[in-house]
Design a protein around this motif. Structure first.
Motif, PDB file in Angstrom:
ATOM      1  N   LEU A  75       0.856  -1.184   0.000  1.00  0.00           N
ATOM      2  CA  LEU A  75       0.000   0.000   0.000  1.00  0.00           C
ATOM      3  C   LEU A  75       0.886   1.227   0.000  1.00  0.00           C
ATOM      4  CD1 LEU A  75      -1.914  -2.296   1.239  1.00  0.00           C
ATOM      5  CD2 LEU A  75      -3.387  -0.337   1.531  1.00  0.00           C
ATOM      6  N   ASP A  76       0.695   2.065  -1.005  1.00  0.00           N
ATOM      7  CA  ASP A  76       1.534   3.248  -1.140  1.00  0.00           C
ATOM      8  C   ASP A  76       0.715   4.353  -1.799  1.00  0.00           C
ATOM      9  OD1 ASP A  76       4.177   4.525  -1.023  1.00  0.00           O
ATOM     10  OD2 ASP A  76       4.053   4.493  -3.203  1.00  0.00           O
ATOM     11  N   VAL A  77       0.788   5.546  -1.223  1.00  0.00           N
ATOM     12  CA  VAL A  77       0.013   6.674  -1.764  1.00  0.00           C
ATOM     13  C   VAL A  77       0.304   6.853  -3.251  1.00  0.00           C
ATOM     14  CG1 VAL A  77      -0.491   9.138  -1.484  1.00  0.00           C
ATOM     15  CG2 VAL A  77       0.254   7.814   0.475  1.00  0.00           C
ATOM     16  N   ILE A 106       1.615  -2.696   4.783  1.00  0.00           N
ATOM     17  CA  ILE A 106       1.388  -1.295   5.171  1.00  0.00           C
ATOM     18  C   ILE A 106       2.649  -0.770   5.859  1.00  0.00           C
ATOM     19  CG2 ILE A 106       0.016   0.242   6.633  1.00  0.00           C
ATOM     20  CD1 ILE A 106      -2.286  -1.811   6.419  1.00  0.00           C
ATOM     21  N   GLY A 107       3.098   0.406   5.460  1.00  0.00           N
ATOM     22  CA  GLY A 107       4.322   0.973   6.025  1.00  0.00           C
ATOM     23  C   GLY A 107       4.095   1.718   7.329  1.00  0.00           C
ATOM     24  N   GLY A 108       5.205   2.204   7.893  1.00  0.00           N
ATOM     25  CA  GLY A 108       5.153   2.989   9.127  1.00  0.00           C
ATOM     26  C   GLY A 108       4.966   4.462   8.813  1.00  0.00           C
ATOM     27  N   SER A 109       5.211   5.313   9.807  1.00  0.00           N
ATOM     28  CA  SER A 109       4.883   6.731   9.634  1.00  0.00           C
ATOM     29  C   SER A 109       5.707   7.403   8.534  1.00  0.00           C
ATOM     30  CB  SER A 109       5.030   7.479  10.955  1.00  0.00           C
ATOM     31  OG  SER A 109       6.313   7.257  11.468  1.00  0.00           O
ATOM     32  N   GLY A 111       6.633   5.679   5.769  1.00  0.00           N
ATOM     33  CA  GLY A 111       6.373   4.943   4.529  1.00  0.00           C
ATOM     34  C   GLY A 111       7.270   3.716   4.398  1.00  0.00           C
ATOM     35  N   LEU A 124      -0.424  -0.540  -4.593  1.00  0.00           N
ATOM     36  CA  LEU A 124      -1.826  -0.095  -4.557  1.00  0.00           C
ATOM     37  C   LEU A 124      -1.985   1.213  -3.791  1.00  0.00           C
ATOM     38  CD1 LEU A 124      -4.924  -0.706  -4.902  1.00  0.00           C
ATOM     39  CD2 LEU A 124      -4.770  -2.022  -2.771  1.00  0.00           C
ATOM     40  N   SER A 125      -2.647   2.179  -4.432  1.00  0.00           N
ATOM     41  CA  SER A 125      -3.001   3.417  -3.737  1.00  0.00           C
ATOM     42  C   SER A 125      -4.496   3.380  -3.435  1.00  0.00           C
ATOM     43  CB  SER A 125      -2.686   4.627  -4.620  1.00  0.00           C
ATOM     44  OG  SER A 125      -3.223   5.797  -4.017  1.00  0.00           O
ATOM     45  N   LEU A 126      -4.866   3.706  -2.205  1.00  0.00           N
ATOM     46  CA  LEU A 126      -6.294   3.732  -1.854  1.00  0.00           C
ATOM     47  C   LEU A 126      -6.874   5.134  -1.992  1.00  0.00           C
ATOM     48  CD1 LEU A 126      -6.567   1.315   1.217  1.00  0.00           C
ATOM     49  CD2 LEU A 126      -6.828   0.826  -1.204  1.00  0.00           C
ATOM     50  N   SER A 127      -6.007   6.111  -2.239  1.00  0.00           N
ATOM     51  CA  SER A 127      -6.459   7.494  -2.404  1.00  0.00           C
ATOM     52  C   SER A 127      -5.222   8.341  -2.688  1.00  0.00           C
ATOM     53  CB  SER A 127      -7.124   7.955  -1.099  1.00  0.00           C
ATOM     54  OG  SER A 127      -7.179   9.359  -1.010  1.00  0.00           O
ATOM     55  N   MET A 129      -4.863  10.900  -1.022  1.00  0.00           N
ATOM     56  CA  MET A 129      -4.614  11.458   0.312  1.00  0.00           C
ATOM     57  C   MET A 129      -3.822  10.470   1.157  1.00  0.00           C
ATOM     58  SD  MET A 129      -8.194  13.239   1.208  1.00  0.00           S
ATOM     59  CE  MET A 129      -8.789  14.615   0.249  1.00  0.00           C
ATOM     60  N   PHE A 131      -3.160   8.583   4.675  1.00  0.00           N
ATOM     61  CA  PHE A 131      -3.804   8.197   5.929  1.00  0.00           C
ATOM     62  C   PHE A 131      -2.742   7.707   6.916  1.00  0.00           C
ATOM     63  CE2 PHE A 131      -6.832   7.267   2.477  1.00  0.00           C
ATOM     64  CZ  PHE A 131      -7.867   8.113   2.844  1.00  0.00           C
ATOM     65  N   ILE A 136      -5.341   3.256   7.761  1.00  0.00           N
ATOM     66  CA  ILE A 136      -5.283   2.509   6.504  1.00  0.00           C
ATOM     67  C   ILE A 136      -5.538   1.026   6.753  1.00  0.00           C
ATOM     68  CG2 ILE A 136      -2.829   1.892   6.283  1.00  0.00           C
ATOM     69  CD1 ILE A 136      -4.641   3.693   3.534  1.00  0.00           C
TER      70      ILE A 136
END
Ligand SMILES: C[S@@+](CC[C@H](N)C(=O)[O-])C[C@H]1O[C@@H](n2cnc3c(N)ncnc32)[C@H](O)[C@@H]1O
Length: 158
Positions: A75-77, A106-109, A111, A124-127, A129, A131, A136
């Motif tokens: 998961l990556d913006v 899912i990464g940490g604060s 990324g 995959l980007s979920l938005s 923006m 989160f 996330i």
């Protein structure tokens, strides 16, 4: 199908934990679910130039915990967007292709490290923006649940 979520850090917010517990319970009807938490790396106070080091250490922990023979979705913006129906089709197609394990990461604060991003089968980007890693996890679980409801042809929210 087994869904794994490898994720950095714990969930501290109670309201998010309750949501995660709810969707984890609902998902059990459709798949096995493993949530694998790896420790976050403390960010040094004077963190200039240290972001790569933090992401690299977290990345090594992530890579060590990805189950063998699993299809890896990070998961990556900046990743590629997908519709909910698209996620459902992807899960179905992976099943047809013989994949029995899908691992979402899912990464940490700060990324994810380049190494983890490069290991992925899909980014995959979920938005557009950003989160928190806590939010996330909940949003991803709801989308996986939605995907299985679509696959099963069962009614859910529009
Ligand atoms: C706080 S975010 C990291 C922000 C970091 N600045 C970056 O650009 O990756 C923590 C993690 O949540 C996930 N995440 C946050 N927003 C996302 C989004 N819109 N789409 C996909 N993943 C997201 C990613 O895995 C990210 O590594």
């Amino acid at each position: 199908m087994t869904i794994n979520i490898v994720t950095v850090g714990k969930i501290k917010e109670d309201y998010i934990n309750r949501g995660i517990a709810e969707f984890s319970k609902r998902l059990l009807k459709y798949c096995n679910l493993n949530i694998i938490e790896v420790a976050h790396e403390n960010i040094p106070k004077n963190s200039t130039g240290q972001a790569d080091m933090v992401k690299s250490k977290e990345g090594k922990r992530i890579l060590a915990r990805i189950p063998d023979n699993s299809y890896k979705i990070v998961l990556d913006v900046k990743g590629k967007p997908m519709t909910s129906k698209g996620l459902a089709s992807s899960i179905q197609n992976l099943q047809v292709q013989g994949w029995s394990n899908i691992t979402f990461i899912i990464g940490g604060s700060l990324g994810l490290s380049e190494k983890v991003l490069n290991e992925a089968d899909y980014q995959l980007s979920l938005s557009h923006m950003t989160f928190t890693h806590q939010m996330i996890r909940l949003i991803l679980l709801e989308q996986i649940y939605r995907a299985f409801k679509i696959i099963a042809g069962e009614p859910y929210h529009k």
